[in-house]
Design a protein around this motif. Structure first.
Motif, PDB file in Angstrom:
ATOM      1  N   SER B 356      52.570   9.600 -43.511  1.00 63.86           N
ATOM      2  CA  SER B 356      53.191  10.460 -42.128  1.00 63.86           C
ATOM      3  C   SER B 356      54.375   9.371 -42.306  1.00 63.86           C
ATOM      4  CB  SER B 356      52.568  10.043 -41.244  1.00 63.86           C
ATOM      5  OG  SER B 356      51.856   8.580 -41.677  1.00 63.86           O
ATOM      6  N   VAL B 357      54.671   8.002 -42.710  1.00 65.62           N
ATOM      7  CA  VAL B 357      56.035   7.531 -42.675  1.00 65.62           C
ATOM      8  C   VAL B 357      57.001   8.116 -43.485  1.00 65.62           C
ATOM      9  CG1 VAL B 357      56.458   5.032 -42.530  1.00 65.62           C
ATOM     10  CG2 VAL B 357      54.411   5.734 -41.418  1.00 65.62           C
ATOM     11  N   TRP B 358      56.799   7.697 -44.726  1.00 65.99           N
ATOM     12  CA  TRP B 358      57.175   8.267 -46.297  1.00 65.99           C
ATOM     13  C   TRP B 358      57.719   9.741 -45.936  1.00 65.99           C
ATOM     14  CZ3 TRP B 358      56.613  11.867 -50.180  1.00 65.99           C
ATOM     15  CH2 TRP B 358      55.729  11.983 -50.154  1.00 65.99           C
ATOM     16  N   LEU B 359      57.182  10.312 -45.392  1.00 67.91           N
ATOM     17  CA  LEU B 359      57.617  12.488 -45.250  1.00 67.91           C
ATOM     18  C   LEU B 359      59.236  11.999 -44.534  1.00 67.91           C
ATOM     19  CD1 LEU B 359      54.824  14.379 -46.062  1.00 67.91           C
ATOM     20  CD2 LEU B 359      57.193  14.622 -47.109  1.00 67.91           C
ATOM     21  N   PRO B 360      58.268  11.730 -42.948  1.00 69.76           N
ATOM     22  CA  PRO B 360      60.074  12.202 -42.627  1.00 69.76           C
ATOM     23  C   PRO B 360      61.311  11.424 -42.495  1.00 69.76           C
ATOM     24  CG  PRO B 360      58.262  11.496 -41.521  1.00 69.76           C
ATOM     25  CD  PRO B 360      57.501  11.754 -42.435  1.00 69.76           C
ATOM     26  N   LEU B 361      61.093  10.090 -42.933  1.00 66.75           N
ATOM     27  CA  LEU B 361      62.129   9.331 -43.476  1.00 66.75           C
ATOM     28  C   LEU B 361      63.163  10.180 -44.743  1.00 66.75           C
ATOM     29  CD1 LEU B 361      62.765   6.694 -43.161  1.00 66.75           C
ATOM     30  CD2 LEU B 361      61.628   5.384 -45.321  1.00 66.75           C
ATOM     31  N   LEU B 362      61.700  11.069 -46.016  1.00 71.23           N
ATOM     32  CA  LEU B 362      62.409  11.742 -46.785  1.00 71.23           C
ATOM     33  C   LEU B 362      63.391  12.303 -46.314  1.00 71.23           C
ATOM     34  CD1 LEU B 362      62.630  11.327 -50.116  1.00 71.23           C
ATOM     35  CD2 LEU B 362      60.980  13.417 -49.733  1.00 71.23           C
ATOM     36  N   ALA B 363      62.824  12.689 -45.472  1.00 74.14           N
ATOM     37  CA  ALA B 363      63.303  14.637 -44.752  1.00 74.14           C
ATOM     38  C   ALA B 363      64.489  13.660 -44.104  1.00 74.14           C
ATOM     39  CB  ALA B 363      62.560  14.950 -43.567  1.00 74.14           C
ATOM     40  N   GLY B 364      64.374  12.943 -43.254  1.00 75.25           N
ATOM     41  CA  GLY B 364      66.072  12.373 -43.369  1.00 75.25           C
ATOM     42  C   GLY B 364      67.083  12.328 -43.788  1.00 75.25           C
ATOM     43  N   LEU B 365      66.584  11.738 -44.919  1.00 78.83           N
ATOM     44  CA  LEU B 365      67.583  11.399 -45.874  1.00 78.83           C
ATOM     45  C   LEU B 365      67.939  12.429 -46.651  1.00 78.83           C
ATOM     46  CD1 LEU B 365      65.713   8.278 -47.390  1.00 78.83           C
ATOM     47  CD2 LEU B 365      68.324   7.753 -46.216  1.00 78.83           C
ATOM     48  N   LEU B 366      67.355  12.935 -46.964  1.00 80.05           N
ATOM     49  CA  LEU B 366      67.609  14.859 -47.639  1.00 80.05           C
ATOM     50  C   LEU B 366      68.739  15.370 -46.782  1.00 80.05           C
ATOM     51  CD1 LEU B 366      64.360  15.388 -49.544  1.00 80.05           C
ATOM     52  CD2 LEU B 366      67.183  15.137 -50.370  1.00 80.05           C
ATOM     53  N   ALA B 367      68.442  15.137 -45.307  1.00 81.68           N
ATOM     54  CA  ALA B 367      68.821  15.687 -44.399  1.00 81.68           C
ATOM     55  C   ALA B 367      71.142  15.198 -44.228  1.00 81.68           C
ATOM     56  CB  ALA B 367      68.989  16.324 -43.243  1.00 81.68           C
ATOM     57  N   CYS B 368      70.533  13.683 -44.648  1.00 85.99           N
ATOM     58  CA  CYS B 368      72.111  13.198 -43.966  1.00 85.99           C
ATOM     59  C   CYS B 368      73.134  13.128 -45.818  1.00 85.99           C
ATOM     60  CB  CYS B 368      71.479  11.531 -44.257  1.00 85.99           C
ATOM     61  SG  CYS B 368      71.016  11.241 -42.788  1.00 85.99           S
ATOM     62  N   ALA B 369      72.355  13.990 -46.686  1.00 86.64           N
ATOM     63  CA  ALA B 369      72.776  14.021 -48.251  1.00 86.64           C
ATOM     64  C   ALA B 369      73.904  15.115 -47.752  1.00 86.64           C
ATOM     65  CB  ALA B 369      71.813  13.617 -49.370  1.00 86.64           C
ATOM     66  N   ALA B 370      72.388  16.098 -47.446  1.00 85.66           N
ATOM     67  CA  ALA B 370      73.147  17.573 -47.269  1.00 85.66           C
ATOM     68  C   ALA B 370      74.356  17.932 -46.686  1.00 85.66           C
ATOM     69  CB  ALA B 370      71.982  18.548 -47.173  1.00 85.66           C
ATOM     70  N   LEU B 371      74.286  16.836 -44.859  1.00 88.26           N
ATOM     71  CA  LEU B 371      75.243  16.825 -44.661  1.00 88.26           C
ATOM     72  C   LEU B 371      76.770  16.263 -45.042  1.00 88.26           C
ATOM     73  CD1 LEU B 371      73.829  16.441 -40.589  1.00 88.26           C
ATOM     74  CD2 LEU B 371      75.378  18.217 -41.702  1.00 88.26           C
TER      75      LEU B 371
END
Lengths: 495, 391
Positions: B356-371
């Motif tokens: 529950s901690v690292w999943l959102p963190l990873l998703a956020g980082l991926l979104a930032c990278a994609a953007l």
């Protein structure tokens, strides 16, 4: 209040002084006296209180080669008094760690010392005594900003040399002493009563403080007992002076952060107080209120008027401190630590805003105010603390005025008892808590009852060195605000 | 070539030049009255100018051409801007050149000329003032340009006359979030550019706190008169521009004489009202610490970015972004408030680093990278800006 007098050889001075300082005394003033052509007598006045204790160390020097061992390593103010004494009397402090000139104007002729009996009238300006070196701060991006002594606004003259990086002040050197008027010399040979008007003009905003310190000194020397009613009237005048000056500063501090409307209101309140002063003494700045042996009131303040002023001041302070930008500008700006304030010998609201409970009304009372007297102390030492302490003290002063008014009979014209023809002690000390801080005046009378020497120590003399200390690591645009929060007197500093 | 257009330019320059000192006087008088002071009357700046113009010109020793020409450059650029901007009429002989970017550049030219003059004097104050002015200008210019682009998008042009006549014909544009955000951002820029509270204090005598005044301390006599007139002109024309962009009613788009006369009267009324409101607002302000100025102008800049997003038709994206920022900020505040102000935690409750901690963190980082790689929403905005730039 009698003081203990100890006669010493110059060599014994440092040990005696160290003992007194360790004992909790502070050096209140140093004065040199040219008793006869062959000798110079230097008086070091140490005070402590409560209980009110005053100790004088008298040192006799040979007038041909006058020199004293320096006390600068024991007490910072002592080092400044010694430099002042060297510049005005030519007495050399031996082994002084900071032997630059202090009071001396660079154009005074070499070897001319204005306080010596043979100084004569002020001479023409001679060639400059050489440059006054400022410590150069070096490093990438460091530059100097020289400001003054002529300023853009109505401020007294002072030269400030900032060494800055970007906007941050690394070092500030204040070079004052452009307003030497020779006031101490003007006292010599005058009748004590005649010289009173001069004391009211030492620092225009401190008429009562200086006049009262002087009167207490003369009464101490002549053994005059001041009646209770007059003592109450004097305490009332002292607080009236405190209120109107504090209110002016509260407004000026708001003005210096660009919040002009509160300054406009502070001036309105100040005008109200000045008119009140006029009804009480016949003078808007309270001149003529304190007289030798007594006080002179024409009328008493009315309770309703005092209450209205108090409400006005509270409103002003609440509005200022409730304004986020004003509060932000005040908070944490130019912090003077308690240690620095203590080491420099700071006095008055500057010391009390930094956590030092100095108050001559408590330590050296001329009138017992009892439980009414509260000495306010704040400990943050920033501009906010110096603002708040003024607000608190103005409120307290109004309480004191209100109370003293009820104790005084209406319409008192307090009689001045004639001074006894033969002065008993021929020297005296007066200490008062003026609105800026503790004022110390020491006088000596000649056998014919005329003044032979008057030495005045204004609190600004002690507080000026604290300004550069507080400003280290502050940004240049905050200097005017900080300077105003100290609001030191140039005229009282440079007599 | 139309006669009313020429007359409109002449009348506009005349009105602004004559009215600028009166506007300064009006603003000081409003402030004085609100502070309970009598004030010197609104004619005082004109009296000051007359006094200074009669004095002997004095130039500080060691100063060069930069110092001598700066007052002229300042007034000249301000007058050209006054002639260009469509304050009274959108159909003038110069309206084809009334480009927003030209206006911004002309104003910047005046600022730079003054800063150079400040440096030219060789005094500590001149250099200090120039350094501070340039710091503020570096923060103001991007905001101003961002506002320009955002305003140009609905009009499809950076030409001021087109923007204003577009707004006159379609007032609905002004009531959008774009319009409101643009108004706030431009107002902040106007305040900073003209050296008013809370950025600078025009009435201070404390030389160490000055920004604009520190640069011009060495000027006296007629040169000082020109500097003051230049500053008053800039304030008037910027307020006029604000009025023209956000309350364009009354600005004539035709060639009628009566409409022009009405436009000039309305211009005077609008600027006087805006100036009075600004002066009244200043009564409640204090000058912020110099190092807080970037925060104020960065705020204005962010407003401009959000507005540009709305204007590019990406309102949904900006709304989502703003909501996400709010959520993130609320969460951050809640967490840190508990950490800072709440009771101390029971000893030894280790934080589990679970999914529950690292999943959102990873998703956020991926979104930032994609953007960062695709710049999907930004691409449209950049394309729109590029098309405007190329006309």
């Amino acid at each position: 209040m009698p003081s203990t007098r100890v006669d010493l050889d110059p060599g014994e001075l440092p040990d005696h002084a160290a003992r007194l300082l360790d004992d909790g005394h502070r050096l209140a003033l140093v004065a040199a006296h040219h008793d006869d052509p062959g000798t110079i007598r230097v008086v070091y006045l140490f005070v402590q209180g409560p209980p009110d204790t005053r100790t004088e160390l008298h040192v006799r020097l040979d007038a041909r080669t006058p020199a004293v061992p320096t006390l600068a390593r024991l007490s910072f103010p002592a080092g400044r008094f010694e430099r002042e004494m060297r510049d005005l009397h030519g007495i050399v402090p031996l082994d002084h760690p900071l032997p630059h000139r202090l009071v001396r104007h660079p154009h005074w002729p070499r070897g001319w010392y204005p306080m010596r009996p043979d100084a004569g009238p002020p001479p023409e300006f001679g060639t400059p005594e050489g440059p006054f070196p400022f410590l150069t701060v070096e490093g990438p991006g460091v530059y100097e900003i020289p400001v003054g002594p002529v300023h853009a606004g109505l401020i007294e003259p002072g030269h400030f040399r900032f060494s800055v990086v970007g906007e941050t002040i690394l070092k500030l050197k204040a070079r004052l002493w452009y307003v030497h008027k020779g006031i101490e010399k003007l006292f010599e040979g005058r009748e004590p009563a005649q010289a009173l008007a001069l004391t009211e003009r030492i620092s225009g905003d401190t008429a009562v403080g200086h006049a009262l310190a002087y009167c207490l000194a003369v009464e101490d020397a002549t053994g005059v007992q001041v009646p209770l009613r007059a003592r109450r009237a004097r305490a009332l005048l002292l607080e009236l002076e405190r209120v109107h000056n504090h209110v002016t500063d509260l407004g000026a501090l708001c003005n210096d952060v660009g919040h002009g409307i509160l300054n406009a209101h502070a001036w309105r309140i100040r005008e109200r107080l000045l008119r009140l002063n006029h009804t009480v003494t016949g003078h808007r700045l309270l001149r003529g209120g304190v007289v030798l042996g007594g006080a002179n009131l024409r009328a008493l303040p009315e309770h309703a008027e005092l209450a209205a002023v108090r409400a006005d001041i509270r409103d002003l302070v609440d509005l200022a401190l409730g304004h986020p930008t004003v509060r932000d500008r005040f908070t944490g700006t130019a912090i003077l630590s308690a240690q620095a304030a203590h080491d420099l010998g700071c006095l008055g609201y500057v010391a009390r805003a930094s956590g030092l409970p100095t108050d001559a009304r408590h330590a050296h009372p001329f009138h017992d105010l009892g439980d009414l007297l509260t000495t306010r102390v704040l400990d943050t030492g920033d501009v906010l603390a110096r603002f708040r302490i003024r607000a608190l003290e103005a409120d307290d002063s109004l309480t004191l005025i209100d109370h003293l008014t009820t104790e005084l009979p209406t319409g008192p014209r307090v009689a001045d008892p004639a001074p006894p023809p033969h002065p008993t002690r021929r020297s005296g000390v007066g200490i008062t808590e003026g609105w800026r801080g503790t004022i110390t005046t020491r006088i000596e009378l000649a056998p014919d009852g005329l003044l032979s020497r008057v030495k005045i120590a204004d609190p600004s003399f002690f507080n000026w060195p604290a300004l550069p200390i507080a400003l280290a690591d502050t940004i240049v645009p905050d200097f005017p605000l900080t300077n105003k929060s100290f609001n030191l007197s140039y005229a009282g500093n440079d007599l | 070539m139309n006669l009313t257009g020429t007359a409109a330019v002449a009348a506009q320059v005349g009105l602004v030049t004559a009215g600028a000192p009166w506007l300064a006087g009006l603003m000081r008088q409003v402030r004085a009255r609100l502070e309970g002071r009598a004030g010197p009357g609104i004619g005082q700046p004109w009296r000051d100018l007359r006094k200074q113009l009669r004095k002997q010109p004095v130039t500080a020793t060691g100063t060069g051409p930069a110092f001598r020409t700066a007052p002229l450059v300042l007034v000249a650029t301000a007058l050209v801007v006054t002639a260009l901007v469509p304050l009274a009429s959108t159909r003038t002989p110069v309206s084809g050149h009334a480009d927003l970017i030209v206006v911004v550049a002309l104003l910047a030219l005046g600022t730079v000329a003054l800063a150079l003059a400040g440096l030219d004097t060789g005094t500590a104050f001149g250099g200090m003032g120039a350094s501070r002015e340039m710091t503020v200008a570096a923060l103001v210019e991007p905001t101003l340009l961002m506002s320009v682009f955002a305003l140009s998008i609905p009009a499809g042009s950076t030409n001021l006359a087109d923007i204003v006549s577009g707004a006159v014909h379609d007032p609905g544009r002004l009531a959008t979030p774009t319009g409101l955000l643009a108004a706030v951002a431009l107002l902040a820029v106007t305040v900073a550019e003209t050296g008013r509270l809370p950025v600078d204090n025009p009435s201070t005598h404390l030389e160490l706190t000055m920004i604009h005044e520190a640069m011009v301390l060495e000027y006296s006599g007629p040169d000082l008169a020109l500097i003051e007139l230049g500053a008053q002109l800039r304030l008037t024309v910027l307020l006029g521009l604000l009025a023209a962009l956000f309350t364009p009613w009354g600005i004539t788009t035709g060639t009628g004489w009566a409409a022009l006369a009405l436009a000039l009267v309305l211009l005077a009324a609008k600027v006087a009202l805006l100036g009075s409101v600004l002066a009244a607002a200043e009564v409640f302000l204090a000058k912020i610490r110099l190092f807080r100025v970037p925060e104020l102008l960065a705020g204005a800049s962010e407003l401009a970015i959000a507005r540009a997003g709305f204007a590019a038709g990406l309102g949904w994206a900006v709304t989502v972004a703003l909501v996400l920022v709010l959520v993130a900020f609320a969460a951050l505040t809640g967490r840190s408030a508990r950490m800072l102000l709440g009771p101390p935690p029971e000893p030894a409750t280790p934080v589990r680093f679970g999914a529950s901690v690292w999943l959102p963190l990873l998703a956020g980082l991926l979104a930032c990278a994609a953007l960062g790689i695709t710049t999907a929403p930004l691409a449209d905005l950049l394309a729109a800006a590029a098309s405007i730039g190329g006309h």
